[in-house]
Write an enzyme that holds these catalytic residues in place. Structure first.
Site, mmCIF file in Angstrom:
data_model
loop_
_atom_site.group_PDB
_atom_site.id
_atom_site.type_symbol
_atom_site.label_atom_id
_atom_site.label_comp_id
_atom_site.label_asym_id
_atom_site.label_seq_id
_atom_site.Cartn_x
_atom_site.Cartn_y
_atom_site.Cartn_z
ATOM 1 N N GLU A 194 34.628 -56.052 -25.349
ATOM 2 C CA GLU A 194 33.322 -54.873 -24.864
ATOM 3 C C GLU A 194 33.543 -54.131 -23.498
ATOM 4 O O GLU A 194 33.468 -54.281 -23.127
ATOM 5 C CB GLU A 194 33.011 -55.625 -24.641
ATOM 6 C CG GLU A 194 31.762 -56.309 -26.181
ATOM 7 C CD GLU A 194 30.875 -57.544 -26.008
ATOM 8 O OE1 GLU A 194 30.090 -58.037 -26.801
ATOM 9 O OE2 GLU A 194 31.075 -58.865 -25.150
HETATM 10 C C1 TNX Z 1 30.295 -61.012 -27.941
HETATM 11 S S1 TNX Z 1 32.437 -61.879 -28.449
HETATM 12 C C2 TNX Z 1 31.136 -61.370 -26.519
HETATM 13 C C3 TNX Z 1 30.245 -62.019 -25.772
HETATM 14 C C4 TNX Z 1 29.283 -62.315 -25.980
HETATM 15 C C5 TNX Z 1 28.895 -63.358 -26.521
HETATM 16 C C6 TNX Z 1 27.336 -63.628 -27.463
HETATM 17 C C7 TNX Z 1 32.739 -61.254 -27.853
HETATM 18 C C8 TNX Z 1 34.460 -61.177 -27.849
HETATM 19 N N1 TNX Z 1 32.131 -60.125 -27.007
HETATM 20 O O1 TNX Z 1 30.525 -61.590 -23.798
HETATM 21 O O2 TNX Z 1 28.849 -63.474 -24.893
HETATM 22 O O3 TNX Z 1 28.723 -61.697 -27.901
HETATM 23 O O4 TNX Z 1 27.048 -63.834 -28.853
#
Ligand code: TNX
Length: 520
Positions: A332
């Protein structure tokens, strides 16, 4: 009882026998059975005439590297039985024997034989003995889980189990960044996950809200980033000192769980930038964040200090981590341009092997060439899988954590207290009904290192919250990771899970009473 080689092979290939009538849902504890074990063993051969009964005079025999595993077994069985269960080098009869010898079932496999005269667990390595011990615990009645002496018939059903895991990597992940979880809470989770033969615990140690691991060369990461009030909505705070971290590693290793530390980069770095504003492109300190938005922070790919920071952190983390993997996050990074993401990844991923570790990263790292030497963790079930397939084709191993099946922070349904639902709701059956070896077309079974169930802690504070979301779904994932596909069967899993309820109740584990399961 001796099985011929052919018989053993047949047993290993046979799906689990149908649950005996005694395991049908109903009130009262269900007698333990060889066919009731979670995760399902590769092969079982019950022998109704060979039950063994544990008593006041039973001893545990083990020597050398088997002795510490025997101590774990004794610790597990003494409180409820009230028996002394001394660990001794050898004995004749009335013993639970742990023997290190190659039974041809790999590094984590074991053979368990229960005869009227005694019980023997044999394995090539201590990890296999430990796995056998976890099976053995489930063969005693649920009263064995009590912390105080119980009146019970300590009968272990007769027969033989030959068992070994499908995948080498069977992981759970705990997010210490959004809410810090104290070492005692992490140890409690390790106790629980290791019962189901989970062998990796990935710790998410840094994020926008907080930084949770001491790094000597950048001390403000924890004095600022781990201060009180750095949890989501300003709750809690805290961090692991190097000593805390090392003792967690030892505690986990005693239970054959390997810690995988994660420092998330180049996104999810707001806490680091609050502590060290020079890690932003403009040098201006951002404000601390305690909300749960993602994708707004980024390290500055064009500044040299970024790579000094990354290398210092990787070096110190690698030096205190005996396990093979070091996770650098990579997810992300929505405010990092694609070009910068690639620049950063190609420089930082290769730093990990320089300090003796195998790099691991979330699926986004698959876009970099350097990912071919890494473990790619698939998580977003909605994205194009092309880059993951390409990385796997180039040599990367893949860990499967599809958010819509394996994310323990997703709610069971929309009424679940706590949890999120951005990837949907996940009831127990949905957590169980998928095949990690077939999830991504183009990623062959040989490229799948294993599975992992992440538990993000935006909505969790204490062990009760952790357990409510993890159990029972983590057991579904543990079975997908351990048991041969031939044993996969929802109605069998469902019955075995229902029969496990009384054990969790005795352990004081707060588990979700899924309406899909008939809890006994
Ligand atoms: C996505 S999954 C994220 C996290 C959040 C999560 C909540 C991922 C690699 N990154 O930063 O905590 O969703 O479900």
């Amino acid at each position: 009882m001796r099985l011929t080689h052919l018989a053993v092979t047949a047993v290993l290939l046979l799906p689990l026998a149908v649950m005996p009538a005694s395991a049908a849902p109903g009130p009262g504890p269900v007698p333990a059975s060889l066919a009731g074990v979670l995760p399902a063993p590769a092969g079982t051969a019950p022998d109704p005439h060979a039950a063994f009964t544990l008593n006041q005079d039973t001893v545990i025999t083990a020597s050398g590297a088997a002795a510490p595993v025997a101590e774990r077994l004794a610790e597990a069985f003494r409180p409820a039985t009230g028996f002394p269960l001394p660990v001794v080098p050898n004995a004749t009869g009335n013993a639970l024997a742990l023997v290190l010898t190659d039974v041809g079932l790999g590094d984590e496999g074991y053979r368990l034989e229960v005869r009227t005269g005694g019980v023997e667990v044999r394995a090539a390595r201590p990890a296999g003995l430990f796995a056998g011990v976890q099976t053995l615990r489930q063969l005693l009645p649920p009263e064995i889980e009590s912390a105080t002496p119980q009146r019970a018939n300590w009968v272990i059903p007769g027969g033989r189990i030959d068992d070994r895991p499908r995948y080498a990597y069977r992981g759970a992940m705990l997010d210490l960044a959004r809410h810090f979880h104290e070492p005692r809470e992490v140890r409690r989770y390790i106790d629980q996950i290791s019962r189901f033969k989970i062998n990796y615990l990935h710790l998410h140690l840094s994020d926008d809200q907080g930084w949770r691991i001491q790094i000597d060369s950048w001390p403000r990461l924890t004095t600022v980033g781990g201060a009180q009030g750095t949890g989501v909505r300003g709750s809690g705070g805290g961090y692991l000192t190097k000593d805390d971290y090392r003792s967690l590693i030892r505690y986990a290793a005693d239970r054959f769980v390997t810690i995988v530390p994660e420092i998330d980069m180049p996104g999810h770095v707001n806490a680091a930038q609050v502590a060290y504003p020079e890690l932003t492109c403009d040098g201006v300190a951002p404000r601390p964040r305690i909300d749960i938005r993602v994708g707004y922070s980024s390290l500055c790919a064009g500044k040299e200090i970024t790579y000094r920071f990354a290398e210092d952190v990787i070096r110190e983390l690698a030096a205190m981590t005996p396990g093979p993997y070091l996770h650098i996050g990579g997810d992300e990074a929505h405010s990092t341009s694609h070009a910068d993401y690639l620049t950063f990844g190609e420089r930082v991923l290769p730093l990990v092997p320089r300090y003796g570790k195998i790099p691991m990263g979330w699926q986004e790292i698959a876009a970099t060439r350097a990912a071919r030497n890494a473990v790619v963790q698939h998580w977003n079930h909605e994205w194009d899988t092309g880059p993951v397939v390409a990385a796997a084709t180039a040599g990367a191993k893949v860990v499967m954590s599809p958010a819509n099946k394996a994310y323990l922070d997703m709610q069971y349904d929309l009424l679940t207290p706590g949890g999120l639902h951005w990837a949907g709701t996940i009831e127990v059956r949905a957590a169980y009904e998928w095949n990690p070896g077939r999830l991504l077309s183009g990623v062959p079974e040989e490229s799948v290192l294993g599975v992992e169930a992440p538990l993000w802690s935006e909505t969790l504070t204490d062990s009760g919250d952790i357990e409510f979301l993890a159990f029972p779904r983590l057991v579904a994932l543990a079975e997908l990771g351990w048991s041969p596909r031939a044993t996969h069967d929802w109605s069998s899993f469902r019955a075995r899970l229902g029969a496990y309820g009384p054990r969790w109740i005795r352990q004081g584990v707060r588990f979700y009473r899924s309406p899909q399961i008939s809890w006994s």
